[in-house]
Scaffold this motif. Structure first.
Motif, mmCIF file in Angstrom:
data_model
loop_
_atom_site.group_PDB
_atom_site.id
_atom_site.type_symbol
_atom_site.label_atom_id
_atom_site.label_comp_id
_atom_site.label_asym_id
_atom_site.label_seq_id
_atom_site.Cartn_x
_atom_site.Cartn_y
_atom_site.Cartn_z
ATOM 1 N N PHE A 1 4.447 8.540 -6.745
ATOM 2 C CA PHE A 1 4.591 9.651 -7.401
ATOM 3 C C PHE A 1 5.209 10.652 -6.428
ATOM 4 N N GLY A 2 5.594 10.403 -5.245
ATOM 5 C CA GLY A 2 5.943 11.549 -4.423
ATOM 6 C C GLY A 2 5.121 11.319 -2.957
ATOM 7 N N ALA A 3 5.900 12.080 -1.976
ATOM 8 C CA ALA A 3 5.152 12.039 -0.627
ATOM 9 C C ALA A 3 3.936 12.462 -0.727
ATOM 10 N N LEU A 4 2.898 11.813 0.135
ATOM 11 C CA LEU A 4 1.442 12.204 0.352
ATOM 12 C C LEU A 4 1.088 13.349 1.214
ATOM 13 N N PRO A 5 0.150 14.004 1.228
ATOM 14 C CA PRO A 5 -0.220 15.180 1.915
ATOM 15 C C PRO A 5 -0.585 14.541 3.448
ATOM 16 N N ALA A 6 -0.230 15.520 4.184
ATOM 17 C CA ALA A 6 -0.637 14.765 5.735
ATOM 18 C C ALA A 6 -2.020 14.391 5.823
ATOM 19 N N ALA A 7 -2.917 15.110 5.390
ATOM 20 C CA ALA A 7 -4.130 14.829 5.677
ATOM 21 C C ALA A 7 -4.448 13.271 4.954
ATOM 22 N N LEU A 8 -4.211 13.009 3.869
ATOM 23 C CA LEU A 8 -4.322 11.773 3.223
ATOM 24 C C LEU A 8 -3.555 10.648 3.909
ATOM 25 N N LEU A 9 -2.319 10.826 4.621
ATOM 26 C CA LEU A 9 -1.694 9.988 5.274
ATOM 27 C C LEU A 9 -2.365 9.617 6.602
ATOM 28 N N ALA A 10 -3.099 10.690 7.335
ATOM 29 C CA ALA A 10 -3.699 10.504 8.301
ATOM 30 C C ALA A 10 -5.049 9.651 8.014
ATOM 31 N N LEU B 1 0.869 -1.051 -0.180
ATOM 32 C CA LEU B 1 -0.080 0.014 -0.082
ATOM 33 C C LEU B 1 0.864 1.139 -0.123
ATOM 34 N N ARG B 2 1.919 1.277 0.755
ATOM 35 C CA ARG B 2 2.690 2.511 0.927
ATOM 36 C C ARG B 2 3.621 2.860 -0.453
ATOM 37 N N THR B 3 3.991 1.757 -1.025
ATOM 38 C CA THR B 3 4.817 1.822 -2.101
ATOM 39 C C THR B 3 3.825 2.366 -3.306
ATOM 40 N N TRP B 4 2.496 1.748 -3.465
ATOM 41 C CA TRP B 4 1.596 2.191 -4.234
ATOM 42 C C TRP B 4 1.095 3.715 -3.954
#
Length: 81
Positions: free
Chosen positions: A14-23, A7-10
């Motif tokens: 294309f780059g780092a995820l926004p904090a809201a999406l990570l949360a 999941l994390r690799t997918w």
């Protein structure tokens, strides 16, 4: 590769995820993976199984998560559509 790593690799392809999406992933998706007593990645069926739009995805994963204690089954689809 484990389900969380897939999941994390997918998600970060294309780059780092926004904090809201990570949360949100931490709140709604990762607990499904963590609680699952069975985790399975459905195999790639190959190009012959593609439908007309099948080649537009760069990454596509299907994970089946079984939680025996909660008597639940979840299908987690990670796709870039």
């Amino acid at each position: 590769m484990g389900a969380n790593a897939i999941l994390r690799t997918w998600a970060e392809q294309f780059g780092a995820l926004p904090a809201a999406l990570l949360a949100r992933l931490d709140r709604e998706v990762h607990p499904l993976i963590t609680r699952a007593s069975g985790r399975y990645q459905l195999k790639d069926l190959g190009r012959e199984a593609f439908h007309d739009w099948g080649g537009v995805h760069t990454e596509f994963y299907e994970l089946v998560l079984i939680d025996h204690a909660a008597q639940s089954l979840s299908l987690l689809v990670a796709a870039d559509d």
